[in-house]
Design an enzyme around this catalytic site. Sequence first.
Site, mmCIF file in Angstrom:
data_model
loop_
_atom_site.group_PDB
_atom_site.id
_atom_site.type_symbol
_atom_site.label_atom_id
_atom_site.label_comp_id
_atom_site.label_asym_id
_atom_site.label_seq_id
_atom_site.Cartn_x
_atom_site.Cartn_y
_atom_site.Cartn_z
ATOM 1 N N ALA A 203 -3.062 -13.167 24.598
ATOM 2 C CA ALA A 203 -3.549 -13.014 25.968
ATOM 3 C C ALA A 203 -3.189 -14.211 26.838
ATOM 4 O O ALA A 203 -2.826 -14.057 28.011
ATOM 5 C CB ALA A 203 -5.061 -12.798 25.961
ATOM 6 N N HIS B 169 -16.056 -40.419 21.430
ATOM 7 C CA HIS B 169 -16.610 -40.584 20.079
ATOM 8 C C HIS B 169 -18.118 -40.337 20.111
ATOM 9 O O HIS B 169 -18.791 -40.780 21.034
ATOM 10 C CB HIS B 169 -16.335 -42.006 19.575
ATOM 11 N N VAL C 269 0.852 -1.193 0.000
ATOM 12 C CA VAL C 269 0.000 0.000 0.000
ATOM 13 C C VAL C 269 0.885 1.239 0.000
ATOM 14 O O VAL C 269 1.805 1.373 0.812
ATOM 15 C CB VAL C 269 -0.933 0.004 1.225
#
Length: 449
Positions: A310, A435, A233
């Site tokens: 965090a 499962h 940019v």
Amino acid sequence: MFDLIVLGGGPAGYLAAERAGHAGQKVLLIEKRALGGVCLNEGCIPSKALLHSAKVLDYAKHGAQYGVNISGASIDHAAVVARKNRVVKTLVSGVAALMKANKVTVVTGEGMLTGKNTVRVGGDTYEGRNLLICTGSEPVIPPIKGVKEGLANGLVLTNREILDLPAVPESLVVIGGGVIGLEMASYFNSAGAKVTVIEMLPTIAGPTDREISAILLKNYTDKGVVFHLGARVVEVTENAVVYEQDGKTVSVPADKVLLSIGRRASTKDIGLEAAGVYCERGAIVTDRRMQTNVAGIYAAGDVNGRYMLAHTAYREAEVAVNNILGKRDVMRYNAIPSVIYTSPEVASVGETEETAKEKGLDVEIVSQQMMYSGRYVAENLAGDGICKLIIDKKRRTVLGAHLIGNYASEIIYGAAIMVETEMRVSDIKELVFPHPTVCEIIRETIFAC
């Protein structure tokens, strides 16, 4: 005189204050904005609230695939933001309650170190036997033409402002294809914005395993997000973002622009010089005990520039407090999990295929399609998710794990335990997985070794 003064009330700061207060220390916590820091107020939590709303909308839109007919599903962005604010308020109030319960003194204001054992807040000065610096991080603002003006007039947004947009923009250009950029691209794409992501690197998702990031790129390209990779940019105008790619200059229309090219440690103007605390590249240098070069002064969280996550901050805070209390503890970074909360989710821990090669490690790469999980098939009529494990060939231990697919964020901790404890493949094969669950994919991948 306080036993511990904590500068910054984010994840590292408030957890450290809680732990030290619980241990009977006299603790002062100084926070300039709001308890919870960026994580609770402007990052982890509010962004996940938005993303969950987007996920609910996506389920509704595709309900017919699962035999549930829903028509006219749409997002009420104002209601989404209002809900996000309620979530944040609840959690911040919870942190305040924890401080009170652990007899932590909380002061609101900008704290500045004036010496090894002193911190000034406004006209008041406080003394502490130990100091813990947890001032976090802030967005990197690059010297791109027009960015400064865009931030001033509201065209350009950081992670803070985008979470409170009153309406979904018609077009959103995201500068940066890392975690923050991708998560916000995910939400606004689901919410109906035309989203374009411009990234300097040839891949998205930063250090994520290349195979995983390629699958994520395909998923979001299929959803309509436009990516320009290997692009730089050069300017932000009043209604567009201009970038250079392959020697060409291109302009992309933008009603709003999200700037998310990274974060840097917040160490400016907090008095580190007065205390003699050493920094490198703007971040406080700490040892494995989280102590700085100055005895009695510690640093935890984003401010040390190691892993800006965090959950890393939580553990660093615990290590710092344990050492302050005289309990020897050290920080380990070899098994820090990371997550990108897109849809599908991405979760990783340990070595990637690329880092293993760079380090010259002798490894076996084992991958398995998520379709080997019965529950994954039941909940995804189609899906290209995978589980990828990095195995030490000689020791037969797990060095890394990488997943893309639903529930990846909830599964990765198990893989992190395997990496942290250096579990052998043979030991993992003896574990019993429930499962049907998506986490069974780890077992299936292990048995492919």
